[in-house]
Every structure is written in C-alpha cells, then in structure tokens.
Design a protein around this motif. Structure first.
Motif, PDB file in Angstrom:
ATOM      1  N   CYS A  35      48.184  34.912  38.685  1.00 27.05           N
ATOM      2  CA  CYS A  35      47.841  35.161  40.141  1.00 27.05           C
ATOM      3  C   CYS A  35      46.487  35.797  40.174  1.00 27.05           C
ATOM      4  N   ARG A  37      43.431  34.122  39.757  1.00 30.77           N
ATOM      5  CA  ARG A  37      42.528  34.089  38.868  1.00 30.77           C
ATOM      6  C   ARG A  37      41.570  32.857  39.071  1.00 30.77           C
ATOM      7  N   TRP A  41      39.279  35.694  42.333  1.00 29.53           N
ATOM      8  CA  TRP A  41      38.680  36.421  41.142  1.00 29.53           C
ATOM      9  C   TRP A  41      37.213  36.193  40.994  1.00 29.53           C
ATOM     10  N   THR A  81      49.506  51.877  42.178  1.00 30.75           N
ATOM     11  CA  THR A  81      49.430  51.283  40.855  1.00 30.75           C
ATOM     12  C   THR A  81      48.441  51.819  39.808  1.00 30.75           C
ATOM     13  N   ILE A  83      45.494  51.463  39.652  1.00 29.70           N
ATOM     14  CA  ILE A  83      44.505  50.653  39.446  1.00 29.70           C
ATOM     15  C   ILE A  83      43.447  50.671  40.822  1.00 29.70           C
ATOM     16  N   PRO A 148      38.111  41.149  41.020  1.00 29.17           N
ATOM     17  CA  PRO A 148      39.267  41.078  39.972  1.00 29.17           C
ATOM     18  C   PRO A 148      40.219  42.421  39.743  1.00 29.17           C
ATOM     19  N   ARG A 149      39.264  43.524  40.219  1.00 29.69           N
ATOM     20  CA  ARG A 149      40.442  44.625  40.264  1.00 29.69           C
ATOM     21  C   ARG A 149      41.375  44.726  41.516  1.00 29.69           C
ATOM     22  N   ARG A 152      44.079  42.350  40.679  1.00 29.79           N
ATOM     23  CA  ARG A 152      44.992  42.816  39.517  1.00 29.79           C
ATOM     24  C   ARG A 152      46.097  44.014  40.232  1.00 29.79           C
ATOM     25  N   ARG A 155      48.468  42.311  42.260  1.00 32.01           N
ATOM     26  CA  ARG A 155      49.611  41.590  41.598  1.00 32.01           C
ATOM     27  C   ARG A 155      50.614  42.769  40.788  1.00 32.01           C
ATOM     28  N   ALA A 156      49.939  43.952  40.656  1.00 37.31           N
ATOM     29  CA  ALA A 156      50.923  44.866  40.025  1.00 37.31           C
ATOM     30  C   ALA A 156      51.897  45.534  41.063  1.00 37.31           C
TER      31      ALA A 156
END
Length: 364
Positions: A35, A37, A41, A81, A83, A148-149, A152, A155-156
């Motif tokens: 996911c 990418r 991203w 998360t 993040i 990108p973060r 991420r 997704r988390a």
C-alpha cells in the motif's frame, strides 16, 4: 463478504477505506504491491495545486476542502499510530510569476491569503533563495506533508482496524460482471466478493474498467523527482519558480520536482530528467549545488483530460464506483474526493456538488 471492496491501495484507496471503516463498514482493500508505494509515495506532498489560480472551479473546490483537513488527519494518525506524517504549514513563496495580477485577483475572489512581498521579506523568509529577486508572491497558509510517512501511517491505522482487511501483494486481474453488477474482483489468488466495488487504481484504473466495457479517460503521466541531503534550515518552506519547486523536510532533506512525461507505463528514471531537475533546484536555491543528490525516482500520475478526477458511480453497473484521474493533485485532492465518494456510497449529504466529477459529465 465485505460491504466494500476497494481496488488500489494508494492514498485515495486508503482514505476511502478509513472513512468507510470509521462509519462501521467491513472493507477489503486490494493492492497488487504494498500500500502507498506508487504515485502516493512518489509525489512531493504540497497540499495545494502548484498554481491554484490556473485551475478550474471543480478542482479548486476539492482543493479548498482538503487543505483544511490535513492538519486534523496528521494529528489523528500521529496519535493512533505513532508515525508523524510531518504536516508543515510554513507557507509558499512564488518566484517569477508571469500572471501575478490574475493570481492576486483569484485570491481576492476566493478569500485566500496571497500577497506581493518585496525582496527584504523574501530573503528574510528564505535567505538561500535565488539571488536578485525584487520580490515574490507569498501564500502563508500553504502546507506540505511528508507523503511517504503519510501513507505509512494510513496503512498502519488500517492494519489495526478490525473492520479492514488488507490484501497486499494481490494482483487484480479483472472484474467479474453479471446482470449489471460486479459479482467479484478477480485476483491472481482467487475472487474477492463485496456488496460494492470501488476502483481507486490510479494510472491503472482505465485498464481495469476497460475489462467490463467502460471507457475511462485516464492515462499514465510519468513524473521524476530528486532528493538532496541538505543541512536543516537551508530551505525552510516550499519555493516555486518557473513551474518547478523545492520542498523541505524536517530533517533537512529537500525534494525537487517534477517532470511531466507522456511515456506510457514506463517508470524508469533518466539522466536527462535528473540533470534538468538538478538545474531547476539549484536555480531556486543555489546552495543545493553543494549538497548530495541522495535519491532519484519516478512515479506515474493518473492523467485526465482536464485534471478533474472521475468520482462516483460507473454508469451501467449497480455497485461499481470509481475515484481516479487526479493527475498532479492526488494528494492535494484526496481528502475531499474520498469524502465526496463516501458520501455518495453511504447516501449522505455530499460536501460538494458531485455533478462535475461524474463519469457521465463530458470532458474536454
């Protein structure tokens, strides 16, 4: 069987899944790789169209709604998360704008803070910017996010939600249609059934819908970017000049982009593009010439005829929907375009008039 099957695990697909799960629905998200990418991203993370006054009202409406959503989303994802998507609201400086009067008139019309500033202001805000400018346009409210973060973190969060099933590394090979309905999403590992199917496949959405006789005017448009390893605070905010931009990250890294290339599904990087991006970046911030180029990559944008995404039901099918064709503004428009789609899916009052984004709307 899930209430919703979403095809495509980019920022559009993941935000759709998050909203549907928040509303209490069972969601299966299918992604052929990992996911987030692809183009989600690969982009720069500016939370605005580059020159917003040059866009049509349908894009401006989505953009305006989305811009106010990102601070809240970033804080939520950090809390849930751990993040940090690194939302930064440091403003944007426009250098050498040739339609300045149009830009300022647009800002007055929509109530957007945008002003002409002198060279003293410019170099106080951005000391390393291109020398010799007598001023700039300044948009103080513009933000950026470290995409990108962001993906991420999305997704988390989805992975932790019991109502969401992530099916990564699962290639979708087609849609099974019967009696005006999609009865299953065909994959390399077997069919996946759901009451409603949503195609968020980015540049690949048209290929998937073509399999059930639906023509979607979405094509891949390659964009290349480079990343400099720079000292923190060399670049403090987004700076845009001659259609190219530099975007700082909290750790000092600086992105520079991007190209627009009609080369089909070719994601290869080229030395010609790298040299062009380096030249643009070092013109905007000359000190970047002394910094290492740490990374060079390419992504495929989902181009559409006028840059307006296709959002909503697919004519001829009772349970097929699409959200694709955001071109250069997928991240910019993602919160509003996914909310608009989910409003339609759940029968809620839409945040915006959905008509300009419907598949039945003629596009130039």
């Amino acid at each position: 069987m899930s209430d919703f099957v979403i095809v495509g695990g980019g920022v559009i697909g993941m935000m759709s899944a998050l909203q549907l799960a928040d509303a209490g629905h069972e969601v299966t998200l299918v992604e052929r790789h990992a996911c987030g990418r692809e183009s989600s991203w690969a982009g720069g993370g500016i939370v605005s169209p580059l020159y917003p006054w040059r866009y049509t009202p349908p894009i401006s409406r989505l953009s305006s709604w989305s811009e106010g959503y990102y601070p809240e989303l970033a804080l939520r994802l950090l809390e849930e998360t751990g993040i940090d998507p690194e939302y930064r609201q440091k403003g944007l400086l426009y250098l050498r704008v040739d339609d300045e009067a149009r830009a300022l008139a647009w800002a007055r019309e929509v109530g957007k803070p945008l002003e002409r500033v002198d060279g003293t202001f410019l170099y106080d805000k951005e000391p390393a910017a291109a020398p010799g400018c007598d001023g700039a346009l300044w948009m103080p409210t513009l933000g950026s996010i470290r995409n990108p973060r962001l993906v991420r973190a999305l997704r988390a969060r989805l992975a932790a939600m019991p109502r969401v099933r992530l099916r990564e590394q699962t290639e979708v090979t087609g849609l099974r249609a019967e009696g005006g309905r999609i009865t299953a999403v065909e994959t390399a590992t077997g069919p996946i059934a759901g009451d409603q199917v949503v195609v968020c496949g980015g540049a690949w959405a048209a290929e998937l819908l073509a399999g059930v006789g639906v023509e979607l005017a979405v094509r891949p448009v390659r964009g290349q970017m480079i990343l400099f390893r720079a000292p923190p605070e060399l670049v403090r905010r987004v700076v845009l000049m001659d259609g190219r931009y530099v975007i700082p990250r909290a750790d000092g890294r600086v992105l520079a982009g991007s190209t627009l290339e009609e080369v089909g599904f070719d994601k290869a990087t080229t030395e010609v593009a790298r040299a062009s991006l380096w030249e643009s970046a070092t013109a905007i911030v000359p000190a970047l010439a002394q910094c290492e180029v740490e990374h060079h990559w390419a992504g495929l944008r989902p181009g559409s005829p006028d840059g307006v995404p296709f959002i909503g039901a697919v004519p001829g099918f009772a349970n097929l929907h699409v959200n694709a064709g955001h071109y250069r503004n997928g991240l910019v428009l993602a919160p509003a375009s996914t909310r608009l789609l989910v409003d339609g899916l759940l029968g809620r009052e839409p945040i915006l008039d959905p008509a300009p984004y419907a598949l039945s709307t003629p596009r130039e």
